[in-house]
Design a protein around this motif. Sequence first.
Motif, mmCIF file in Angstrom:
data_model
loop_
_atom_site.group_PDB
_atom_site.id
_atom_site.type_symbol
_atom_site.label_atom_id
_atom_site.label_comp_id
_atom_site.label_asym_id
_atom_site.label_seq_id
_atom_site.Cartn_x
_atom_site.Cartn_y
_atom_site.Cartn_z
ATOM 1 N N ALA A 104 23.714 -59.777 -51.809
ATOM 2 C CA ALA A 104 22.676 -58.735 -51.748
ATOM 3 C C ALA A 104 21.283 -59.355 -51.839
ATOM 4 O O ALA A 104 20.349 -58.888 -51.166
ATOM 5 N N LYS A 108 19.707 -51.716 -60.692
ATOM 6 C CA LYS A 108 21.151 -51.662 -60.420
ATOM 7 C C LYS A 108 21.450 -50.660 -59.313
ATOM 8 O O LYS A 108 22.309 -50.905 -58.458
ATOM 9 N N GLY A 165 23.152 -63.841 -55.063
ATOM 10 C CA GLY A 165 24.270 -63.186 -54.405
ATOM 11 C C GLY A 165 23.976 -62.757 -52.980
ATOM 12 O O GLY A 165 22.858 -62.905 -52.471
ATOM 13 N N ARG A 183 32.883 -54.070 -51.329
ATOM 14 C CA ARG A 183 33.032 -55.357 -52.025
ATOM 15 C C ARG A 183 32.643 -56.567 -51.182
ATOM 16 O O ARG A 183 32.686 -57.686 -51.665
ATOM 17 N N SER A 184 32.253 -56.388 -49.927
ATOM 18 C CA SER A 184 31.926 -57.533 -49.086
ATOM 19 C C SER A 184 30.617 -58.202 -49.480
ATOM 20 O O SER A 184 30.393 -59.365 -49.145
ATOM 21 N N ASP A 237 29.469 -58.118 -52.804
ATOM 22 C CA ASP A 237 29.475 -58.263 -54.258
ATOM 23 C C ASP A 237 29.470 -59.731 -54.646
ATOM 24 O O ASP A 237 29.938 -60.589 -53.899
ATOM 25 N N GLY A 238 28.953 -60.007 -55.828
ATOM 26 C CA GLY A 238 29.053 -61.322 -56.429
ATOM 27 C C GLY A 238 28.110 -62.367 -55.863
ATOM 28 O O GLY A 238 27.389 -62.128 -54.897
ATOM 29 N N ARG A 258 24.383 -52.640 -51.160
ATOM 30 C CA ARG A 258 25.787 -52.999 -50.930
ATOM 31 C C ARG A 258 26.537 -51.906 -50.187
ATOM 32 O O ARG A 258 27.479 -52.185 -49.443
ATOM 33 N N SER A 259 26.129 -50.649 -50.370
ATOM 34 C CA SER A 259 26.831 -49.524 -49.743
ATOM 35 C C SER A 259 26.693 -49.509 -48.225
ATOM 36 O O SER A 259 27.438 -48.801 -47.547
ATOM 37 N N TYR A 315 20.558 -52.179 -55.930
ATOM 38 C CA TYR A 315 21.604 -53.118 -55.513
ATOM 39 C C TYR A 315 22.809 -52.357 -54.959
ATOM 40 O O TYR A 315 23.375 -52.735 -53.930
ATOM 41 N N THR A 316 23.204 -51.291 -55.640
ATOM 42 C CA THR A 316 24.347 -50.485 -55.188
ATOM 43 C C THR A 316 24.071 -49.878 -53.820
ATOM 44 O O THR A 316 24.951 -49.870 -52.945
#
Length: 164
Positions: free
Chosen positions: A75, A144, A73, A157-158, A160-161, A151-152, A147-148
């Motif tokens: 991240a 987890k 992903g 959501r940019s 994510d995935g 992403r923050s 990862y959060t």
Amino acid sequence: MSCWNHEWQERVGGVTAAFERLPDAERKTLEGLAYGMVAHKEAMQQIVAQVDAAGSCAGCGGACCVSGRYHFGAADLLVYLATKRPLFAPRFGNGLCPFLGEGQCLIPAGYRPFNCITFNCDLIEDRLSQEDVARFYGMERELKIIYTEIRSLFPPRSMDGPLL
């Protein structure tokens, strides 16, 4: 260039551009989180290495990896960028997971996607002690959170995935 290669290059370019736009303070934060994530994943890999996970995977032909697809992903790419590690070249034409090389993963353990580093089949997990299983899943919960935190640093959501 195949359709998958083109899409891969576009997505890598988009994440790279977002990384390059990060202000210095956020980039420094990301760098610390990235090195922490690599160390964390390597520690998780060491737990399963105690019971020769690689031997188990070789014994079944890495069925989990062969069946896996596109878990890498944004991240995960950010960790490569923040640590300045050269990015691998996926093998989209191999009919398998594009991150699977000649009998092994193209991605070093500390850089593997969440799904890849946290999955243990029964053959592996049954050989771990209860304490090691508990420690492994505790580390999964901690992963987890990392990862959060990564992403923050970007718009919601940019990052994510999976990339593909």
